[in-house]
Design an enzyme around this catalytic site. Structure first.
Site, PDB file in Angstrom:
ATOM      1  N   GLN A 101      -6.048 -15.410 -67.593  1.00  0.00           N
ATOM      2  CA  GLN A 101      -5.193 -16.269 -68.411  1.00  0.00           C
ATOM      3  C   GLN A 101      -4.112 -16.877 -67.514  1.00  0.00           C
ATOM      4  O   GLN A 101      -3.524 -16.182 -66.692  1.00  0.00           O
ATOM      5  CB  GLN A 101      -4.565 -15.447 -69.531  1.00  0.00           C
ATOM      6  CG  GLN A 101      -3.899 -16.275 -70.613  1.00  0.00           C
ATOM      7  CD  GLN A 101      -3.321 -15.417 -71.723  1.00  0.00           C
ATOM      8  OE1 GLN A 101      -2.380 -14.660 -71.492  1.00  0.00           O
ATOM      9  NE2 GLN A 101      -3.867 -15.512 -72.914  1.00  0.00           N
ATOM     10  N   TYR A 174       5.005 -20.053 -75.462  1.00  0.00           N
ATOM     11  CA  TYR A 174       5.155 -20.478 -74.074  1.00  0.00           C
ATOM     12  C   TYR A 174       5.033 -21.998 -73.964  1.00  0.00           C
ATOM     13  O   TYR A 174       4.914 -22.702 -74.960  1.00  0.00           O
ATOM     14  CB  TYR A 174       4.146 -19.741 -73.190  1.00  0.00           C
ATOM     15  CG  TYR A 174       4.424 -18.265 -73.082  1.00  0.00           C
ATOM     16  CD1 TYR A 174       5.692 -17.799 -72.721  1.00  0.00           C
ATOM     17  CD2 TYR A 174       3.435 -17.322 -73.361  1.00  0.00           C
ATOM     18  CE1 TYR A 174       5.956 -16.435 -72.622  1.00  0.00           C
ATOM     19  CE2 TYR A 174       3.691 -15.953 -73.271  1.00  0.00           C
ATOM     20  CZ  TYR A 174       4.954 -15.517 -72.896  1.00  0.00           C
ATOM     21  OH  TYR A 174       5.220 -14.171 -72.818  1.00  0.00           O
ATOM     22  N   ARG A 226      -5.945 -20.501 -75.842  1.00  0.00           N
ATOM     23  CA  ARG A 226      -5.403 -19.589 -76.854  1.00  0.00           C
ATOM     24  C   ARG A 226      -4.189 -20.226 -77.520  1.00  0.00           C
ATOM     25  O   ARG A 226      -3.347 -20.826 -76.841  1.00  0.00           O
ATOM     26  CB  ARG A 226      -4.998 -18.249 -76.230  1.00  0.00           C
ATOM     27  CG  ARG A 226      -4.809 -17.150 -77.284  1.00  0.00           C
ATOM     28  CD  ARG A 226      -4.492 -15.806 -76.684  1.00  0.00           C
ATOM     29  NE  ARG A 226      -4.844 -14.734 -77.618  1.00  0.00           N
ATOM     30  CZ  ARG A 226      -4.383 -13.502 -77.571  1.00  0.00           C
ATOM     31  NH1 ARG A 226      -3.531 -13.150 -76.622  1.00  0.00           N
ATOM     32  NH2 ARG A 226      -4.756 -12.604 -78.455  1.00  0.00           N
ATOM     33  N   GLY A 318      -7.042  -5.411 -77.933  1.00  0.00           N
ATOM     34  CA  GLY A 318      -6.040  -5.199 -76.910  1.00  0.00           C
ATOM     35  C   GLY A 318      -5.538  -3.775 -76.903  1.00  0.00           C
ATOM     36  O   GLY A 318      -5.831  -2.995 -75.998  1.00  0.00           O
ATOM     37  N   ARG A 319      -4.800  -3.401 -77.935  1.00  0.00           N
ATOM     38  CA  ARG A 319      -4.198  -2.067 -77.989  1.00  0.00           C
ATOM     39  C   ARG A 319      -5.253  -0.967 -77.948  1.00  0.00           C
ATOM     40  O   ARG A 319      -5.056   0.064 -77.306  1.00  0.00           O
ATOM     41  CB  ARG A 319      -3.312  -1.941 -79.243  1.00  0.00           C
ATOM     42  CG  ARG A 319      -2.165  -2.931 -79.253  1.00  0.00           C
ATOM     43  CD  ARG A 319      -1.205  -2.702 -80.413  1.00  0.00           C
ATOM     44  NE  ARG A 319      -1.779  -2.886 -81.727  1.00  0.00           N
ATOM     45  CZ  ARG A 319      -1.848  -4.059 -82.374  1.00  0.00           C
ATOM     46  NH1 ARG A 319      -1.432  -5.163 -81.782  1.00  0.00           N
ATOM     47  NH2 ARG A 319      -2.352  -4.143 -83.585  1.00  0.00           N
TER      48      ARG A 319
END
Length: 395
Positions: A101, A174, A226, A318-319
Site C-alpha cells: 500500500q 489521508y 482503497r 486484519g486484526r
C-alpha cells in the site's frame, strides 16, 4: 467443511490467487527512523504468509512530505528497494501474493513527524480529529504535480522490489481522500470545485501508477484503490459522494476496489434511517465492473464466507491475522477448533508482533483485539468508525 473463500481467484490481468483470503494492511509502526525495512517487519509478515492468497502490506510513503507517523515504511527513494525486496520475499512464501500500500498522509501528520516541516494538504484546513491537529499548508500546483509523479515512481520501485501490486491508499482521511473531501479541499483551481473536479487528483494518481506499470512491469501487476465511504464532518464525504467515486473507479485502470471499514456490515454513520449495509451499496454500484475486497470484523470462517455472500470477490482480515498467523492453514487442515480468536499479551512476541506494534495494540486497539486480560465487553464497529479510519473513537 468446504468454504467459498478457499477457492482460487484470477484477476483480469491474469494474476491468480490460490484462495480469496486477504490480509488487509496492518500498521506495525516498526520501520527505522528513515523508513527502511526492519527485521521485525520481515519476521511479522513471514509468519503470516504461506496460507493466505494475498497480503496487502502496510502503507509506505511515496515522498518525504507524505510521512504520517513514526515507524512508517518509505518507498520514496531507490535506496529503499533493497529492504522492500526482502519484505516482498517474506510475504510471498508458498505462493502467497504480495501488494504494498502506498500513500501520502497530507494533513494527517505534524511538524514533529516531518522534522520541522509544516504538513501539507489540498487546502489550509486543519483536520477535525484529533482536536490538536495542525493546520496544513495548501499545496502549490507544482507540488501537486510532483506528488503525482512520486506515486508513479513508487509504483516502479514496488515492481523492482518484487511485489505483485500496489494499493493506492485513498482512505482513512489521508491525502487522496483529502482532495476528494469538501471538508479539506476548498481549492478554486482545477484540483478543487464540485464533486467531479475533486476526483481529479485521484484520477491523476491512478494514471501515474498505471503508466509506471505499463512501462516497467514484466509480469501481471495489480493496481488497487482503497477508500473510506463516509466522513462525519460537515461538509464532508457522504455515501452518495462515495458511490459516485466508486462509479469513477469502475471506469479506470484499477484492478480492484477495497473498502475501509471497521465492520463489513456497517450501515451509514450519517443517515441512521438507512439500514442497508454500505458494502451492499458498493457491490451494487460496481455491478461487477471491478473486483471488490470486503473487510471489517471478519474472524471466523463463517464470517468470511458471509462477506463473500454479500457479493464481494475477496475477503480481508486484519486484526484476526494479527492474532492467528495460521488461520488459513488451520481451516485447510480441518483444525478450526484451534483457531486463535483471543490474544494473550504474553504471546505477542512469540507471534512475531513487533514491540512498537504491541504498544499500539494495547492502546488504541485494546478494546477490539480480544485480549485475554480484557474484562470489558469487546467493541462492535458495526455502527461506528474504527480508530484507523481517522476519527475519534466515539462518534
Amino acid at each position: 467443511m468446504t468454504y467459498n473463500f478457499m477457492q482460487p481467484y484470477t484477476f483480469a490481468n491474469g494474476l491468480t490467487l490460490k484462495n480469496r483470503v486477504v490480509m488487509s494492511p496492518t500498521t506495525t509502526m516498526s520501520s527505522f527512523y528513515n523508513g527502511r525495512v526492519t527485521n521485525d517487519e520481515i519476521a511479522f509478515y513471514g509468519a503470516r504468509s504461506g496460507g493466505l492468497g494475498l497480503i496487502i502490506g502496510e502503507v509506505a510513503n511515496v515522498i518525504a512530505s507524505g510521512k504520517g507517523f513514526e515507524g512508517e515504511l518509505s518507498i520514496a527513494d531507490d535506496s529503499d528497494i533493497a529492504g522492500l525486496s526482502e519484505l516482498a520475499h517474506a510475504m510471498k512464501r508458498n505462493g502467497t501474493k504480495a501488494i504494498l500500500q502506498i500513500f501520502h498522509a497530507g494533513r494527517k501528520s505534524n511538524d514533529s513527524i516531518l522534522r520541522g516541516e509544516q504538513p501539507v494538504s489540498a487546502s489550509a484546513i486543519a483536520a477535525a480529529y484529533p482536536a490538536d491537529s495542525q493546520e496544513p499548508r495548501a499545496l502549490t500546483a507544482a507540488e501537486i504535480d510532483e506528488i503525482i509523479v512520486a506515486f508513479g515512481a513508487a509504483t516502479r520501485r514496488a515492481i523492482a522490489a518484487g511485489f505483485d501490486g500496489v494499493e493506492l491508499h485513498g482512505a482513512n482521511t489521508y491525502l487522496l481522500q483529502q482532495f476528494f473531501s469538501p471538508n479539506s479541499n476548498r481549492r478554486t483551481d482545477k484540483w478543487g470545485g464540485d464533486r467531479e473536479a475533486r476526483m481529479g487528483f485521484a484520477k491523476a494518481v491512478i494514471a501515474s501508477a498505471h503508466a509506471a506499470i505499463i512501462e516497467n512491469a514484466d509480469r501481471p501487476f495489480l493496481l488497487g484503490y482503497r477508500f473510506s465511504p463516509e466522513e462525519i464532518e460537515t461538509p464532508g464525504i457522504r455515501l452518495a459522494d462515495s458511490l459516485a467515486f466508486v462509479d469513477m473507479l469502475a471506469e479506470t485502470t484499477v484492478d480492484y476496489v477495497h473498502v475501509s471499514m471497521g465492520s463489513a456490515h456497517r450501515t451509514s454513520l450519517n443517515d441512521k434511517m438507512d439500514h442497508e449495509p454500505i458494502l451492499t451499496k458498493v457491490v451494487q454500484q460496481l455491478a461487477g465492473r471491478k473486483p471488490l475486497i470486503g473487510v471489517g470484523s471478519v474472524e471466523t470462517p463463517a464470517d468470511a464466507d458471509a462477506v463473500l455472500a454479500m457479493g464481494t470477490d475477496l475477503v480481508a482480515m486484519g486484526r484476526e491475522m494479527i492474532r492467528e498467523p495460521e488461520w488459513v492453514e488451520k481451516v485447510a487442515a480441518g483444525d478450526e477448533a484451534n483457531i486463535r480468536y483471543q490474544l494473550a499479551p504474553s504471546e505477542m512476541s512469540a507471534l512475531k508482533i513487533p514491540r512498537a506494534m504491541q504498544d499500539y495494540l494495547k492502546g488504541a486497539f485494546y478494546s477490539v483485539m480480544h485480549f485475554t486480560d480484557d474484562p470489558a465487553t469487546v467493541e462492535d464497529y458495526q455502527n461506528q468508525a474504527a480508530p484507523m479510519e481517522g476519527f475519534e473513537k466515539k462518534l
